[in-house]
Write a protein that holds these residues in place. Structure first.
Motif, PDB file in Angstrom:
ATOM      1  N   HIS A  30       0.832  -1.205   0.000  1.00 12.52           N
ATOM      2  CA  HIS A  30       0.000   0.000   0.000  1.00 12.52           C
ATOM      3  C   HIS A  30       0.872   1.263   0.000  1.00 12.52           C
ATOM      4  N   LEU A  31       1.923   1.271   0.832  1.00 18.29           N
ATOM      5  CA  LEU A  31       2.824   2.418   0.880  1.00 18.29           C
ATOM      6  C   LEU A  31       3.560   2.596  -0.449  1.00 18.29           C
ATOM      7  N   ARG A  32       3.956   1.463  -1.077  1.00 15.10           N
ATOM      8  CA  ARG A  32       4.618   1.534  -2.372  1.00 15.10           C
ATOM      9  C   ARG A  32       3.674   2.113  -3.416  1.00 15.10           C
ATOM     10  N   ASP A  37       2.090   6.719  -6.703  1.00 10.31           N
ATOM     11  CA  ASP A  37       1.091   7.718  -7.074  1.00 10.31           C
ATOM     12  C   ASP A  37       1.632   9.130  -6.863  1.00 10.31           C
ATOM     13  N   GLU A  38       2.320   9.350  -5.735  1.00  9.35           N
ATOM     14  CA  GLU A  38       2.913  10.671  -5.463  1.00  9.35           C
ATOM     15  C   GLU A  38       3.997  10.992  -6.484  1.00  9.35           C
ATOM     16  N   ASP A  39       4.806   9.990  -6.834  1.00  8.80           N
ATOM     17  CA  ASP A  39       5.835  10.201  -7.862  1.00  8.80           C
ATOM     18  C   ASP A  39       5.198  10.565  -9.196  1.00  8.80           C
ATOM     19  N   ARG A  40       4.127   9.895  -9.552  1.00 12.14           N
ATOM     20  CA  ARG A  40       3.434  10.181 -10.809  1.00 12.14           C
ATOM     21  C   ARG A  40       2.897  11.609 -10.803  1.00 12.14           C
ATOM     22  N   LYS A  41       2.287  12.003  -9.682  1.00 13.21           N
ATOM     23  CA  LYS A  41       1.756  13.367  -9.579  1.00 13.21           C
ATOM     24  C   LYS A  41       2.877  14.400  -9.674  1.00 13.21           C
ATOM     25  N   ALA A  42       3.999  14.110  -9.039  1.00 13.42           N
ATOM     26  CA  ALA A  42       5.135  15.043  -9.087  1.00 13.42           C
ATOM     27  C   ALA A  42       5.680  15.162 -10.507  1.00 13.42           C
ATOM     28  N   ARG A  43       5.804  14.013 -11.199  1.00 12.76           N
ATOM     29  CA  ARG A  43       6.270  14.059 -12.587  1.00 12.76           C
ATOM     30  C   ARG A  43       5.309  14.851 -13.460  1.00 12.76           C
ATOM     31  N   GLU A  44       3.999  14.654 -13.263  1.00 13.55           N
ATOM     32  CA  GLU A  44       3.013  15.406 -14.035  1.00 13.55           C
ATOM     33  C   GLU A  44       3.122  16.903 -13.757  1.00 13.55           C
TER      34      GLU A  44
END
Length: 130
Positions: A30-32, A37-44
């Protein structure tokens, strides 16, 4: 007898350990997923910023805003300097007026002294004649 009790409870302890390990693995998964998801949002967000930065209209707006802020800063600096200069000028005028008043007082005192001496000389001449 001790071995039979231990053997009877051993599978349940192993089951609890397996269950705890599976729960830890589920939490890690779940943490991964949250981290991904946070990494994806940051990249976006970075990609969106890069696209906006490459947009000529956006760059023109940013430059205009920067120019506006710089002009406000310069206007404030000029106003502060003008205010300080006005205060210095007012102080000098005040000092000049004080010097002029002092010189006028000295001159008036000298004139009064001259008048008093002239009056005294006149009275002395009157006394001498009498």
């Amino acid at each position: 007898m001790y071995l039979s009790i231990r053997n009877r409870h051993s599978p349940s302890c192993l089951d609890y350990q397996d269950q705890a390990a599976q729960e830890r693995l589920a939490i890690l998964a779940h943490l991964r997923a949250e981290a991904d998801d946070e990494d994806r949002k940051a990249r976006e967000a970075v990609e969106n910023w890069e696209q906006a930065r490459r947009n000529p209209a956006m760059m023109a707006a940013l430059m205009a805003e920067e120019d506006r802020l710089q002009s406000q800063f310069l206007a404030a600096a000029i106003a502060r300097e003008a205010s300080q200069q006005a205060a210095v000028d007012a102080q000098r005028r005040s000092e000049d007026q004080a010097v002029m008043l002092a010189q006028g007082a000295v001159q008036a005192k000298q004139e009064l002294r001259q008048q008093a001496l002239a009056q005294l000389a006149h009275h002395q001449a009157c006394v001498d004649q009498a």
